[in-house]
Design an enzyme around this catalytic site. Structure first.
Site, PDB file in Angstrom:
ATOM      1  N   THR A  43      45.123  69.398  30.479  1.00  0.00           N
ATOM      2  CA  THR A  43      46.254  68.809  29.742  1.00  0.00           C
ATOM      3  C   THR A  43      45.975  68.684  28.241  1.00  0.00           C
ATOM      4  OG1 THR A  43      45.438  66.557  30.168  1.00  0.00           O
ATOM      5  CG2 THR A  43      46.982  67.497  31.776  1.00  0.00           C
TER       6      THR A  43
ATOM      7  N   CYS B 159      59.115  41.832  17.525  1.00  0.00           N
ATOM      8  CA  CYS B 159      58.385  41.794  18.794  1.00  0.00           C
ATOM      9  C   CYS B 159      58.014  40.351  19.127  1.00  0.00           C
ATOM     10  CB  CYS B 159      57.139  42.674  18.733  1.00  0.00           C
ATOM     11  SG  CYS B 159      56.327  42.841  20.340  1.00  0.00           S
TER      12      CYS B 159
ATOM     13  N   TYR C 184      42.753  63.022  33.603  1.00  0.00           N
ATOM     14  CA  TYR C 184      42.390  63.021  35.026  1.00  0.00           C
ATOM     15  C   TYR C 184      42.631  64.410  35.611  1.00  0.00           C
ATOM     16  CZ  TYR C 184      42.863  58.068  33.968  1.00  0.00           C
ATOM     17  OH  TYR C 184      42.733  56.833  33.374  1.00  0.00           O
TER      18      TYR C 184
END
Length: 486
Positions: free
Chosen positions: A392, A110, A381
């Protein structure tokens, strides 16, 4: 939540910070997300700027922060914990902290994170010669190579013997508080590398950032382009392009499966034996995500990347910071090999064991990590794509637990049959790649799942994957430290 006063009092003094917004190299902060979506979120959110001013170690609104700002609540927890481990009073000297971050990020090639912490290493008084590679660093830091390698790729192999070797009496030994600080940093930056690649984070375009440690070109592509599939066209990989109607029906089907699972759960719970069987089945099937689905669906990509593997390792600047570059993730459930015992989460949990140990040996970091884990796990949300008022919880738990499943961690009270019901094949490919081989993540993988979902929702997925991975690494390392102490 840790009081702000504690953060201020414990802070190691540095020069006054001024925020600079970096100009991205191409197409905004992310190669995967349209620039306007991220910029709209930043433009509307003064809170992000205040957080950066308070907690950024670089004084810069960098590309990671800009993408994470799609979820400001989480961003605050993230920046507070990262600031604490890099800048606050702690067992390790500041330059050591940034060099450990470099070593961790280098395990996944990375360059973005390596470049960032090369800069920070020098700013905090690090010895420039150490940046020539591992042969130039003190033996004490070199001794972290083994645990860095295992944590990044096969954390289930870490034993109390690895801990004893590091803390044994001698001039290069580590104290337990120092080792816990180092382990937290390693796990944090392994997981953050997953977020960087999974979100297609672009390099910063700032000549002050990388001190000459720019991405290396490989056959006219930069390493970042190879990993993120930018500027590479391959017709054989476009078969996953579906129309809007297909995407919508896929969304409706997912919501219907969630509803059905909830109803079944209310009617009758599976037995412990059945849930154990389903875990083993899912653990074994996670192997096929790479050897089966990935090789069939992305065979050309894999072949393409494989042809560059050796060259990428040997020519990239980051290779100087790792030993044994060929060591990588090996499926926990790989067939034909000695069976490793499953890590039963109930026997060693973050809440009951890991949290108290890490807090005892490295004061207050446990509170900050716990807040961050809880934040990402509970963040919602109540929306799914265009649908509102959706619970969810089931989906978030499936994502988190699937990552832990790939690392052999099992929750007795979770029905792993839900994973197969809720996570489509292309999403499983993406999850496994981001979590286990993040440097191989491509934009097509990112685009191939949940095609009707918002980019902010996919960033939320990446945050869940990142934190699930970090927690898995910490559980294995902290368990080994606990066994060393008992």
């Amino acid at each position: 939540m840790l009081p702000l006063l504690i953060l201020i009092k414990a802070c190691v003094p540095l020069q006054e910070k001024r925020i600079r917004v970096s100009q991205p190299l191409t197409r905004g902060p992310s190669a995967f997300i349209p620039e306007k979506e991220v910029m709209q979120a930043n433009g509307l959110n003064e809170r992000t700027n205040l957080l950066v001013e308070e907690y950024s170690t670089s004084g810069r609104l960098d590309n990671i922060t800009q993408v994470m700002s799609l979820h400001t609540q989480y961003l605050e927890s993230f920046l507070r914990s990262q600031f604490y481990m890099l800048r606050m009073d702690g067992p390790l000297p500041l330059p050591y902290r940034h060099y450990i971050a470099i070593m961790a990020a280098a395990r996944h090639q990375c360059s973005y994170l390596v470049n960032m912490h090369v800069d920070e290493f020098l700013k905090t008084g690090g010895i420039a010669e150490w940046l020539n590679g591992l042969e130039y660093i003190p033996q004490r830091l070199k001794n972290l190579n083994e645990i860095n390698k295992l944590l990044a790729h096969r954390p289930w192999l870490i034993t109390k013997e690895h801990i004893q070797k590091l803390v044994k009496t001698g001039e290069n030994n580590w104290s337990l508080p120092e080792l816990v600080h180092a382990v937290v940093l390693l796990a944090h930056y392994h997981a953050l590398a997953s977020f960087v690649f999974g979100s297609g984070i672009n390099p910063e375009r700032d000549p002050d950032t990388s001190n000459g440690f720019r991405l290396i070109a490989v056959n006219k592509f930069c390493v970042c382009d190879l990993a993120n599939d930018n500027n590479i066209e391959n017709a054989s990989l476009t078969s996953s392009n579906f129309g809007i109607a297909d995407s919508l029906s896929e969304l409706e089907a997912l919501m219907e499966r969630m509803k059905r699972l909830q109803e079944e759960k209310e009617e009758e719970e599976a037995s412990q034996e059945e849930m154990a069987t389903r875990f083993e089945k899912e653990k074994k099937e996670s192997l096929l995500v790479v050897t089966g689905v990935l090789l069939k669906t992305y065979h050309s990509f894999q072949s393409y990347i494989a042809s560059f593997d050796d060259e990428m390792v040997s020519t990239s600047d980051v290779s100087r910071y790792i030993e044994d570059p060929g060591f990588g993730y090996k499926d926990f459930a790989r067939r034909g090999e000695e069976h490793l015992p499953t890590f039963r989460a109930q026997d060693y949990t973050w809440e009951n064991h890991g949290f108290s140990l890490v807090n005892r040996l490295y004061s207050d970091i446990g509170h900050l990590l716990d807040e961050k884990f809880r934040m990402v796990y509970n963040l919602t949300y109540n929306t799914m794509a265009t649908h509102e008022d959706v619970d969810t919880t089931m989906l978030r738990r499936a994502l988190f637990n699937y990552v832990h499943c790939m690392f052999g961690i099992r929750y007795d009270d979770y029905d792993y049959g839900e994973v197969n019901q809720l996570l489509e094949r292309s999403l499983k490919v993406y999850i496994k790649t981001v979590t286990c081989y993040p440097e191989r993540t491509t934009k097509r993988m990112y685009d191939s799942y949940w095609r009707q979902f918002k980019h902010s929702e996919k960033v939320h997925v990446n945050l869940l994957l990142m934190e699930a991975r970090m927690q898995a690494e910490l559980l294995y390392a902290l368990r080994a430290i606990t066994r060393h102490l008992t």
